[in-house]
Structures are given as C-alpha cells and as structure tokens.
Design an enzyme around this catalytic site. Structure first.
Site, mmCIF file in Angstrom:
data_model
loop_
_atom_site.group_PDB
_atom_site.id
_atom_site.type_symbol
_atom_site.label_atom_id
_atom_site.label_comp_id
_atom_site.label_asym_id
_atom_site.label_seq_id
_atom_site.Cartn_x
_atom_site.Cartn_y
_atom_site.Cartn_z
ATOM 1 N N CYS A 1 0.856 -1.200 0.000
ATOM 2 C CA CYS A 1 0.000 0.000 0.000
ATOM 3 C C CYS A 1 0.887 1.243 0.000
ATOM 4 C CB CYS A 1 -0.871 -0.028 1.253
ATOM 5 S SG CYS A 1 -1.781 1.501 1.578
ATOM 6 N N THR B 1 0.777 3.566 2.071
ATOM 7 C CA THR B 1 1.205 3.801 3.447
ATOM 8 C C THR B 1 2.462 2.990 3.756
ATOM 9 O OG1 THR B 1 -1.068 4.228 4.116
ATOM 10 C CG2 THR B 1 0.487 3.680 5.861
ATOM 11 N N HIS C 1 5.337 4.926 2.466
ATOM 12 C CA HIS C 1 5.746 6.016 3.370
ATOM 13 C C HIS C 1 6.558 5.454 4.547
ATOM 14 C CE1 HIS C 1 3.648 9.204 1.356
ATOM 15 N NE2 HIS C 1 2.466 8.644 1.486
ATOM 16 N N HIS D 1 -0.695 -4.769 5.282
ATOM 17 C CA HIS D 1 -2.090 -4.985 5.709
ATOM 18 C C HIS D 1 -3.009 -5.397 4.564
ATOM 19 C CE1 HIS D 1 -1.605 -0.711 4.636
ATOM 20 N NE2 HIS D 1 -2.793 -0.861 4.076
ATOM 21 N N GLU D 2 -2.573 -5.312 3.325
ATOM 22 C CA GLU D 2 -3.405 -5.805 2.219
ATOM 23 C C GLU D 2 -3.049 -7.272 2.044
ATOM 24 O OE1 GLU D 2 -2.587 -3.347 -1.168
ATOM 25 O OE2 GLU D 2 -3.308 -1.523 -0.195
ATOM 26 N N CYS E 1 -13.215 -0.844 18.159
ATOM 27 C CA CYS E 1 -13.398 -1.239 19.569
ATOM 28 C C CYS E 1 -14.764 -1.874 19.792
ATOM 29 C CB CYS E 1 -13.208 -0.032 20.486
ATOM 30 S SG CYS E 1 -14.598 1.146 20.496
ATOM 31 N N ASP F 1 -2.499 13.163 -13.505
ATOM 32 C CA ASP F 1 -1.253 12.752 -12.860
ATOM 33 C C ASP F 1 -0.107 13.391 -13.643
ATOM 34 O OD1 ASP F 1 -0.739 10.030 -10.791
ATOM 35 O OD2 ASP F 1 0.956 11.150 -11.642
ATOM 36 N N GLY G 1 -10.492 4.403 4.839
ATOM 37 C CA GLY G 1 -10.842 2.991 4.953
ATOM 38 C C GLY G 1 -12.069 2.618 4.140
#
Lengths: 346, 346, 346, 346
Positions: free
Chosen positions: C39, C41, C44, C65-66, C95, C198, C292
């Site tokens: 990803c 993220t 980064h 996480h993917e 939570c 882009d 998300g």
C-alpha cells in the site's frame, strides 16, 4: 418469582407467583425489574385480537418488554455491563451476523428475536437479555423514564426516518402513546404546526394539552384541512401513521403535499389498499416503514434530549398498577389511559 | 431620492438626497423601502477592509440588501407581484438559465448577481429588483420582521444544509447576528445542547440570553469541552462556522465527532489551512459551504416558523437609526450591536 | 517465521526469518498468509518520509495490511470463522463499543487500531487478527483478488461517500492504485466522463488504458478543461482527490461545478490552504473525508461486482515479488509500478 | 395539417388531414414534428381501457407526447429557444408558481398540465409547447434519439429516485419499454445483477439481449429467487415496478431485502393491497413514487450518457410507421413490439 404469562390462544394473561427464575446464557445479563410499561402489542396479546397475529408468540411466554431495572448477574462472556448497572431494554434482539446487523440496521435483523415475544420478557421479578440490547441509564434518569425510552424511541425512530426539518407541517394519525410522543417530538424537532387525528375524545384532549391541533377525522374535509394548514406548500410535509388502522390511509394520504413523506409506524392487521397511481406516483410520495428503534442513534438522541430536559417522559404516565392488578391496568387502556405502568410486587 | 452609496475605494459611504430614481426593467418591480437592516457584508464595504474583497463592487453603487417595502410599480413582463404588495428581497438574483438555476439551486447561479453589490440596493427611498427575487410578506408579518428574513434565512439555510436532527449537539463559532440566529434556530430544530463561541462579552451575553452555553474560546481546552458536552458521541454532531475568522478552523474542527458535519457560513478573507488527513479524512468529516438562502425552501420554512410564533426576529434588533445617521449605525455595530435597522427618512 | 518489520525510525525495513509466531487472543484467528500487496502507506513507512507521520508506528512492528490467506487456528471466543476459511483482512480494527462503532461507522472508531501499524501485520508467514475484521472470500475468488479487496475498497468507499449518480462527470487527481481503481469504479457506477490527472507518464498511460481521459495537470487551464468536459453543468459533478498532494487542491477545486462534491481520500502530509469563501461557500461545495472502507457495505458491494465479473482486480497487478526481494518491490513502485504483490516464501 | 386525435370515449383514434394549425401563445414555440413515439399511456387512450382513467382527457385532443422536431416560430415572450433549434418535448407543463415548481420539483407541479393530454400533443405535423418544456438537442443527437429522451427519462428518473449504488442487485417487474430501459440504465449505474420479470416471451427475450437475468414470474418461488440472487444481503437492494399490474406487488415486495427500496413507476388502474406490517414496517422498506422526469437533472444526465455513447436509445426501436398507419402501429405493440415510431407524412 412473580410473572405475567401468555399460556394459551385466548383472551387474558396468567399471573403466577412461582415462575422459575430464568437461566442465564453466557452473553446475557440477569436484570431485577423495577418498572415496566404496557405497550399496544401487549394489549393485542392480552385481547387476542386481529393485531396479535402480527407478532406470533409461543406458549407459555413471559410477556412485556418496556422495562428498566438493575443488573444482578452477568454471563461469562459479558464485557460491557456490570452488576449494579441500571439499564433499560431494547426489544429487538439481533443476530449480529446478517447483512442488516453488519451494516448498521440491527433493528431490522433477518433473524430478529423480540424480547417478550420470542424470548421471555419483563413482566416479572427478573428477566434476562443479551448484553447487546441493554442500554445503561444516565445517572440522573429515573427508572420510570428508563422504562419509557423504548416506546419514546419508536416515535423518535419514526421521525428520524421521516427526515423532518424545522418549519415542516406534520400530521399524526392516532393519538395513543406512540402518536402523542410523535406529536411532542415533532414539536421539539421544529415542526411549525402539528395536526393530530383521533376519534377518542380523551386522546384528543391529551394531544391538545401538548400544544398541537387535535382533530376528529370524522369532521369535514381532511385534504382541505391539510391544505389550509399549509397553504404555501399545498399539504402537510409529512405524515406519521401511528393508529395501525387500515382505513386511515385512504383519507390521510391526500393530506400530504407533493414530494412529501409518509412514515408508517402503526401495524395494520390486514393489507391496506393504496392508490399507487394517484397517491404515490403523481404526488412523488415517499413511504417509509418504521419498526423499533435504531441501535443506537435513536437511544442516544433521546437520552440527550432527556438530559437537556427538553422532554419529560413521565408526563405521559397516567396510571400505575402493581403486577397482580394487571387486569385493571389493561382495562384502563381500554378507557383512554395513555401510558400505564406495571410494577413488580416488592 | 435619498440613498447611501459606495462611491470610491475608501472607508465610508456617501449619503445623497438627490440620487435619481431607478429605472424599471420589464421583469422588475419598483419597491418603496420601509425598513432596511445592516449586514456584515455592508460593514466590510463601509470599513473597506480585507473582507470587502470577497464581494467586488463597482462605483457608484447604492448598497444594502436586507429590506422590505411596498410595490409601487411593476414592469411590463411582471405577472406574480402587484402594486400594493408588501415584499422582502432575496439578495441573490439568478439568471434562471444555467444548470444550477434549472435544477433547484438558483442561489448558486453561475451568473449570480447580488442585490446591493452588482445591482443597486436598498439603502434608498426606492429600489428595483426582478420579481423573481421578491417574497410576498404574509399578512400578519411586520416590515421589520420582513427585512430580517434575509439574514435569518442565512442561518436557516446553513442548518438546512447541516442535516440537523433532534437530539444533536451543535457548536456555533461567532455570535454576530448570523451566529445568534443559528443558535436560536438550532434550539428550534431540536438541538439537545448548543455551544456558542465568541470573544466579545456583549455577544456572549446575547447568546446566553437565548438559552445556550456561551463560551469564550480563549478559556481552556475546546476539544475537551466538546467531548464533555457530548460524551456519548465524542464531540459535537455539527459545527456551524459563522465568524468568518480564518484561525477558528484550527481549534474548532477537533470539536466535531467522527462522521460529524461542519457548515461554513462565515466568509474568511484569506485561505484557511485545513489538516485534511487528521481533521477530515480520519474523522470522516463532511464540510458543506453555505451561501445565501434556498429559493424558496428556506423562505417558506422560516415564514412557517414565524407564523407559528416559534421565533421572534424583532428580538434580535438592538438599534434603529434614520438613514442620515448611518455613521452612528455602523459605529454601533463596532460596539456590540446585534441587528441594526436603517429607515429611510419620511 | 518469516516477516518484514519496521525496527527503527529510518528508511527501509528489516527482513527476518526467525520472527516468533504470533500469540492468539481469544477473539482472534491465526491466518496463514498466501498473498500480500504493498500500500502507499507501506511506502511512506519504508521511505520514512513526511507521509509516514500520518500513521505513527512503534518499533518493532510487522508491517503490511493488504492480504489474504487461510485460517489455521481460532481463539476460544471466535464464532464466525473456522479453520480452513479463506479470508481477507479489514485493516481497521474497531473497539465495537464507541458511538461510531455502535451506529454503523466502525471504520471511524474512536479507539481505532490499524492492522500493520498498531497491531502486527501481514508481511509474514502468519498473522493474527480479531475475527471481526476478517472477510470470508467467496468460493470462486482468488487469493490475489482477495488481497486487493482492501485497496479496491478504499476507492469504492470514496465513491460511496461521493453519492455518484449515473451520468456524472468525475475528476480523479492522482493515478496511483487508489486513483486508478477510482477511475474504473466511477465508470462502473455510470460516470459519463472521467478526467484523470497525474504527472507520471506511466500512470497516465495506465489511466488511458482504463478508457478515461488522462491529463497532465501542467498542461493548460484546468478549470476551463472541466467546464469543457461538462459544459451543460459548468464543471465536474464530483472530484476524488487521491494524490495526497497538498498543492492539488488549489487548482482542482475550481474544476467542480456549483453544488458539486469533493471526496478526499489521499492523505496530505501537511495542512492544505483552502479558500472557504470562493471555493466552498460560493460554490455550495460539499467536501467529504474518506478513510478505509465501510464495514461491511463496501466489502459486500465490491464482492458483488467481482462475482458479476464487472471488474477484474488482478488486472491492476503489474509486479510480483517474493518477500525476501522486498527492496526490489518498493523500488518498482518508485518507477511506476501499479499494484505490487509480495508473497511469503514457501 | 395532419393529426391523430381522440374525439370520443371509445376505442381508437381519428386520423385527420385537415386539422387547423395550432395557435401560438406568447410563451410558446411552434415545432415542426420530425419523429414521434408511442407511449404506454397512448395505448391506454387508444384502447380506452381501465388505465385510460389515470389520465383524463377532453375531446377532441391531439394526442402523443414523445417527440422531437425543429422550431419554426416563437411567441413574443420566448427568449431561450430560436427558430431552427432542434428540440425534444418534456411532457410535464408546470405552472412555475407553486411550491413544487419553486423548490426544484416542477415535474410534480400542483397545477400540472400534460402535453398530449391537457394540451394538444405531438402526433401531428406541427405542435406548440411553452419554451420552458423544450430541451435543445445536442448537435450530434438524432431526431429519433431525441424523441426517446422522454421515455428513457422515465426510467432514469425512477433510478435517480431509487438511490442506486454500484454493486446493488436490482429487480425490475415489467419488460415493456420503460422496464427494459430501466434494466439497461441499472447496468450502466453499476448494478451487479439485474433480475427482469415479465410474462411475455418476446419481452423476456429482449431483456435477455440486454444482458440481464430474464424470468417468467410464474416459475417458482420468487422470494427464494431474490434471496439466491443476493444471498449476502437477503434479497434485492431495490425493485423498480414498471408493469403497472396491481397483482405484482404481492409477490414482488418480499423479494426486497431489509432496508431496501421500491420505486413505483408503473401506474396501476386500481388500488393495490399492501401489507404495511409485514412488507413495509418489518422490512424497513422505502417506497418512492416516480412520475415523469426531473427538470432538468434527468435530461442532463441522460444526454451526458448518450454523448459518451454509453447507451444507444435507437436500439430500443423495433418498428417504424407513417402516421396514417397508426392502427398497425398500435397493433404491433399488442404483439410484443418494444418502441414504435410514428412519423408525420412528408
């Protein structure tokens, strides 16, 4: 323990003083009941009339679902509520797994169980329920107010679904507890005018006391009335049908302005003929069915209004009975009572 | 005739007693002005400060746009208003042809002209405007209330765009006339709690008089405050930014709960730095710009609330001046006045 | 087991072959990872640039996480997933108790934990996660498609928040994986025209391959362009900002028509100056932050489109690497790769 | 001139070659008709069946309303259209003064006049209409496509009211022109699956050709079918009722998932019994009536899709007749024709 049960498919309920205490499942809490109130559904079950068929029940069943009390024990998997918590009950017990449950609409769960119908209810000394349907009462809220969060939530949810906006003109058909609570909440939501319809003079009087325009629908041309009530818009902006009477729709729908909204919260006992062409298509009408309360938008919004003292639910209580006097309690409702409490014996 | 004009790019206005009467176009009505009120935009134009650049004006121009009066003549193509009609003015003059105009958003017309900015305004004995922006006053409405429909409509439109629902907790930043009207209308719309922020003690006092929680934002942790004001939801449900101060955003946005809403109605004089990642994306924030009033949902809803006596606009008037005393009128605003009227001489 | 970890606040990741297997909590499942994807993220975090500060991480942490894989064990309180189930991971671990969680917005939980940031992630042989964030893969879905549900869901959620309607003209700024997926999904949702911006020629080429109008924003007047792209409405109906570049907002917002919508899904590394008066208020703009995926509307809708073969996620995969070659994988992204897979060694 | 008229309350129409040319009002344009198409309402008027009562007509009246042509003259107050403009007709002629008209819902005007019903229509050499209902055809659009914008707009408006979102499963009852256009537009709007119901095998075949699942409702359990079509959500997300058959509602409503939506666009000839309790309240159903097209959101969105070549309206044309052969044209519709054109003689 003490309990009121439906034991056979006939009019009436059975009062018992030696009902076994309920067993506690892992995800449930055991609640000592302080206050209960009688819902229109309880009346149908008591009377065993046409409306009882809307919510099939098995025998024997402890009935009643508008209630508050104190947690006395919790199952092994319970994490959110604790012994000593003061709670009210959400009647809709969701499965937590279906699409409705997993997208914020648990009140319309595909596998819905109803507290007091599919699961033993609250007209008893003690009741169990999954922790997921218990609402913790704010510190300063009385048990009586707590027991009325459920019916007040029915009215609140109906208005939340209606998209009511300040300045709207609102009609409410049926001035039982749900209709009256809808009238009051519509005023709180900024309705410029509320027209309340019923044929019972005591209920019309109760509506008038709330500050709304109370009307016996037998008197005159209702569509004309709605137009006069809102000449700038040609009819009421929204109508909340809270009577459950099938014949109301015919005269009530034409009161709504073009592009207006009807929310149905009463549960008719038979199909209702609706003129789709003239009353729905040509008006650009939106009809939204309402059932129960949103978990937990409805509860949170209502608790905030109560905390701010913008509404007083205890003002809707007209009678209080002890549980053994349940026949008198149901009789009072037949004679114009608004909200009737039943307290377990102490 | 008498008029107040902006004649050059400097502080102040020019009062004239021999301004020519306006010419009437075919689609316009000529209105004899009874009452006008001073808007924040008029103050920027008077002061010729940073905010004046938001609404470019040409010289000379008769300013002023919050107004009511009586129709004295109509152009040849006018069909909806008649001589003798009592009217108020919608400031936004739409082209009626662009996509916004043809899809119910005329207030955001692509070719928008503003009454009192792009077209001569209402600080005068007589004013003209297209009939399409005239709102007929209900029979029982005073001219003073009529002149305040425009600013009250700014507050109403902001709340209509906010999607406010009964039980919401609302923050309002800035307690000038628009902020105070927003506070009052938020209460009418069922807010359970309203937090009003300003640094001027007279304005905070005015907010307090409306029954809201008035707070000087210099005092303490505002995000904490918002959380305390709405602990069940973790912040206010919606924030209406009515100060137009660019530095408010930094401390105000964190007061909003997750999935909450910000409506911007104040017009900052410079770009505002916004932390998109932390304050918008991660909060799931919705920001909605608001400008003017919806034609004609806003006007109709507001008129209905006034008809029902749910709001009293005259209560927001603190000062009245005759037009020649305009310097005193603008001075009063610098010293804490809320709504200031300017009446043409008789 | 094998894992990629962030161990210190510097550029790069640490590859390890002897990371201890994760411990399983009662509400968690242990998943053997089949496929993971990188990803933005993760980039980064690898580069340790300005964007890494948006998602603070503690050391050491297994990142990624993917992912998709197969359940190998479940904790004692798990009831919905079973050993052998094929699953993908929702990154947002809620939570389940806060207001957001209890009202259908768990993706914006007040106490949100992120898989791969606050909880060990998926660049490993095995990973654990609460069963509440596992999505069971439909029978015919490949593991590679499963691993891409998460990023495709970011694009889908952005469009769900946008309220896109058939016939809309859509602009997308940024043609990384999220931007390209947004372009594709906008076409599926009935966009009449998509303008993709882009500055990277490979990404523009990828956009062009999807059938959209690919534009280097350095070339010419963009507001004029948007107006030409949608002359009937005066600009694009909605803009999805997917670049995360702070300077895009200044030139992109004026492309949006009056009463249009901006959805922000890219995460700028610094505050963005926004002209509230001219670009938000006067346009009647709505800005919606997106983060998300909605649990579980987004997942369900996306799975339905995949089941119907209306979108092919594997077509977005340009590179595949084994985990030990992670440096090459991140290098590929710097050189125009779209979606890059990292597979655990077998 | 040539015209088709309804002259008496019996089956059939009257063809005339010497009908006087229409008079032009100040706000009207005179249009030379190039192409017309036959609507289901025209069929009811021709057949003089139960459905004809939904739209009362006076005699004699030139009928027909789906049409395109070229402006040949304009009234004195016309400003937006010019001689030589190619135009299509919006059927709903609004008053422009009522609340619906003044708040963006002119298609539901309180004083609505229908072109071809209350005002002479388009089955003629020449027709007049207020300029406010003329839609200028984009340069590259054919007259045949232009004549079909009106019925395609009925389907588009129904979907706009439905709030369709990409990934939705959609059911359409009735595969006449409106139903088929709805199927096609639902696919364009991102439906993951469309279930189309009819009892006519030619229409089912036409639905199948569009790429949807075509079903004869006589075959098997339809609620089960809907559940199977969308097992993850327990039924279709939305249903568009386009048959106008009153008995469809009973079996169609249970196909909709909880919190789903029904849009009614067919006009039943008699009241429809609806089980409010079980099918509306307990499902949390939303029903939205649809009539006509939104002016001008529907037209603009549809024109954009046509411009982008995402839909081909001419593909829905199965027959073309000259006006004197009108009996054959209506006969073709009785025998499974989809869209039938009637061209004025040259």
């Amino acid at each position: 323990m003490e309990a009121l049960l439906k034991t056979e498919p006939e009019r009436g309920l059975t009062y018992s003083q030696d009902t076994p205490e309920p067993e506690l499942a892992a995800d449930e809490a055991l609640v000592e009941i302080t206050t209960t109130a009688i819902c229109g559904t309880d009346v149908h079950i008591y009377e065993w009339d046409e409306g009882a068929a809307n919510f099939p029940i098995q025998f024997p069943r402890i009935v009643g679902h508008e209630a508050s009390g104190t947690v006395r024990a919790v199952g092994s998997a319970v994490s959110r509520v604790s012994v000593g918590d003061r709670v009210a009950f959400e009647t809709h017990i969701p499965c937590n797994h279906c699409y409705a449950c997993r997208t914020g609409n648990a009140h319309n769960c595909e596998n819905l169980q109803l507290f007091g119908i599919d699961h033993d209810g609250a007209f008893a000394t003690l009741a169990t329920a999954p922790e997921s349907v218990l609402f913790k009462l704010p510190e300063r809220m009385s048990f009586e107010t707590g027991a009325l969060l459920e019916p007040a939530g029915v009215a609140m949810h109906a208005l939340q679904r209606s998209g009511i906006r300040p300045g709207d003109t609102v009609a409410v058909t049926g001035c039982g507890p749900i209709g009256l609570l809808t009238c009051k909440l519509a005023l709180i939501a900024g309705a410029s005018r509320v027209l309340a319809f019923d044929i019972d003079s005591a209920r019309l009087e109760a509506a008038r006391d709330l500050g709304v325009t109370a009307i016996n629908p037998g008197s005159g041309d209702r569509a004309l009335l709605a137009h006069e009530a809102n000449p700038a818009r040609g009819g009421v902006d929204l109508l909340v049908e809270a009577s459950g009477a099938a014949d109301v729709f015919e005269w009530a729908l034409p009161m709504i302005r073009r592009e207006g909204t009807l929310v149905t919260v009463g549960h008719p006992g038979r199909p209702v003929p609706i003129d789709i062409t003239q009353s729905v298509n040509k008006l650009g009408l939106t009809i939204r069915g309402s059932f129960g309360r949103h978990m937990w938008k409805t509860w949170t919004a209502l608790a905030a209004l109560l905390e701010a003292e913008r509404i007083d639910l205890e003002a809707f209580i007209t009678h209080r009975f002890a549980m053994p006097d349940f026949d008198s309690a149901f009789d009072a409702i037949r004679h114009g009572a608004i909200k009737v409490l039943l307290d377990p014996s102490r």
